[in-house]
Design a protein around this motif. Structure first.
Motif, PDB file in Angstrom:
ATOM      1  N   PHE A 134       0.821  -1.197   0.000  1.00 33.12           N
ATOM      2  CA  PHE A 134       0.000   0.000   0.000  1.00 33.12           C
ATOM      3  C   PHE A 134       0.865   1.260   0.000  1.00 33.12           C
ATOM      4  O   PHE A 134       0.519   2.262  -0.626  1.00 33.12           O
ATOM      5  CB  PHE A 134      -0.924   0.005   1.222  1.00 33.12           C
ATOM      6  CG  PHE A 134      -1.862   1.176   1.263  1.00 33.12           C
ATOM      7  CD1 PHE A 134      -2.980   1.221   0.445  1.00 33.12           C
ATOM      8  CD2 PHE A 134      -1.618   2.252   2.100  1.00 33.12           C
ATOM      9  CE1 PHE A 134      -3.835   2.311   0.464  1.00 33.12           C
ATOM     10  CE2 PHE A 134      -2.467   3.346   2.130  1.00 33.12           C
ATOM     11  CZ  PHE A 134      -3.579   3.367   1.298  1.00 33.12           C
ATOM     12  N   TYR A 160      -0.364  -1.382  -6.440  1.00 30.75           N
ATOM     13  CA  TYR A 160      -0.808  -2.102  -5.238  1.00 30.75           C
ATOM     14  C   TYR A 160      -0.770  -3.616  -5.438  1.00 30.75           C
ATOM     15  O   TYR A 160      -0.677  -4.383  -4.493  1.00 30.75           O
ATOM     16  CB  TYR A 160      -2.225  -1.646  -4.882  1.00 30.75           C
ATOM     17  CG  TYR A 160      -2.722  -2.079  -3.531  1.00 30.75           C
ATOM     18  CD1 TYR A 160      -1.866  -2.164  -2.428  1.00 30.75           C
ATOM     19  CD2 TYR A 160      -4.068  -2.390  -3.335  1.00 30.75           C
ATOM     20  CE1 TYR A 160      -2.338  -2.559  -1.183  1.00 30.75           C
ATOM     21  CE2 TYR A 160      -4.553  -2.773  -2.103  1.00 30.75           C
ATOM     22  CZ  TYR A 160      -3.685  -2.856  -1.025  1.00 30.75           C
ATOM     23  OH  TYR A 160      -4.146  -3.245   0.200  1.00 30.75           O
ATOM     24  N   PHE A 184      -7.900   1.590   0.413  1.00 30.44           N
ATOM     25  CA  PHE A 184      -7.459   2.982   0.540  1.00 30.44           C
ATOM     26  C   PHE A 184      -8.313   3.703   1.579  1.00 30.44           C
ATOM     27  O   PHE A 184      -7.798   4.388   2.473  1.00 30.44           O
ATOM     28  CB  PHE A 184      -7.559   3.701  -0.812  1.00 30.44           C
ATOM     29  CG  PHE A 184      -6.583   4.833  -0.970  1.00 30.44           C
ATOM     30  CD1 PHE A 184      -5.430   4.670  -1.705  1.00 30.44           C
ATOM     31  CD2 PHE A 184      -6.817   6.063  -0.363  1.00 30.44           C
ATOM     32  CE1 PHE A 184      -4.512   5.715  -1.853  1.00 30.44           C
ATOM     33  CE2 PHE A 184      -5.919   7.107  -0.502  1.00 30.44           C
ATOM     34  CZ  PHE A 184      -4.758   6.937  -1.243  1.00 30.44           C
ATOM     35  N   PRO A 216      -8.886   7.498  -3.190  1.00 25.65           N
ATOM     36  CA  PRO A 216      -7.637   7.880  -3.863  1.00 25.65           C
ATOM     37  C   PRO A 216      -7.714   9.271  -4.493  1.00 25.65           C
ATOM     38  O   PRO A 216      -6.745  10.042  -4.415  1.00 25.65           O
ATOM     39  CB  PRO A 216      -7.466   6.791  -4.931  1.00 25.65           C
ATOM     40  CG  PRO A 216      -8.154   5.598  -4.353  1.00 25.65           C
ATOM     41  CD  PRO A 216      -9.337   6.158  -3.617  1.00 25.65           C
TER      42      PRO A 216
END
Length: 258
Positions: free
Chosen positions: A158, A182, A193, A201
């Motif tokens: 991540f 990722y 996320f 994102p």
């Protein structure tokens, strides 16, 4: 030297500070109870209530409560914007968990939203005391949940997504590109996320661009239109919309103040 914005609230029983992104090395003896939320990713070394220094990589949206008497040493070569509340003992005892160690929760969307709203209220020239107090106490209310929340540790894969955004925020990134970094599909990236940070994102990318624009406005006299393009906004009005939404002022007003 970047400015620390500070405001006393509730007759001095609560102090709220917006700490800027800057290199630092500090030891806080925690004579007050503190509650903080990270607004930017921050990396460095810290030692919490011990002499053992360990590396840290703190993502946005981490809410941390440190009770009185717990000493915290922290050092970072770049820092990161941070919202900090200092509460006197009676106020903390009424609203925060009775613990003798530091506790925190990650991916706290509510804490991040309240932290960003407090940032906006602190940045405007004439602070609205009631709005500040309400927002700060909303954050204090979330602090009681940190004692029972296990920390979500983001996997190494991540952090590659965050590093890609940090390196290419001025480019038109796509969900497909971020998912490839990722090593998962787009839906999994979206879910994780939000879990690890509390933002999508796209919202995170806008925040990174906003922070880059702020630093460029503070440190240079370059035209705002050029700055907007350099940090990845489509045009100056797009950057202006982000400033008004998240900071409560236009880029020109921000330049005049800072």
């Amino acid at each position: 030297m970047p400015t620390v914005l500070s405001q006393d609230l509730l007759g001095g029983r609560l102090n709220v500070q917006l700490l800027p992104r800057a290199a630092y090395s500090a030891r806080d003896p925690a004579q007050w109870q503190t509650l903080g939320v990270t607004l930017e990713r921050q990396q460095g070394v810290h030692a919490i209530d011990s002499d053992r220094r360990v590396d840290f990589d703190t993502l946005p949206g981490v809410l941390a409560y440190t009770p009185v008497g717990v000493e915290v040493f922290s050092e970072s070569t770049s820092g990161g914007e941070y919202l900090l509340l200092r509460l006197d003992d009676p106020l903390a005892k009424q609203n925060l968990p009775a613990v003798n160690h530091r506790v925190q929760s990650a991916g706290n969307r509510q804490a991040l939203m309240l932290g960003r709203e407090l940032r906006r209220l602190l940045l405007v020239p004439q602070a609205d005391a009631l709005a500040l107090e309400q927002c700060a106490m909303g954050l204090v209310g979330l602090g009681n949940g940190t004692a029972n929340t296990s920390r979500r540790v983001a996997p190494k894969a991540f952090t590659r997504v965050l590093e890609q955004i940090a390196e290419q925020f001025d480019e038109p990134l796509t969900l497909e590109q971020l998912a490839a970094a990722y090593g998962q599909n787009e839906l999994r990236l979206l879910r994780d996320f939000t879990r690890y940070i509390g933002l999508t994102p796209h919202a995170y990318l806008v925040e990174v661009r906003l922070q880059a624009a702020r630093r460029m406005i503070e440190r240079t006299d370059r035209p705002l239109a050029d700055i907007a393009l350099d940090v990845g906004f489509a045009h100056q009005s797009h950057m202006g919309s982000a400033f008004r939404k998240h900071l409560g002022m236009t880029p020109s007003q921000y330049r005049s103040r800072f």
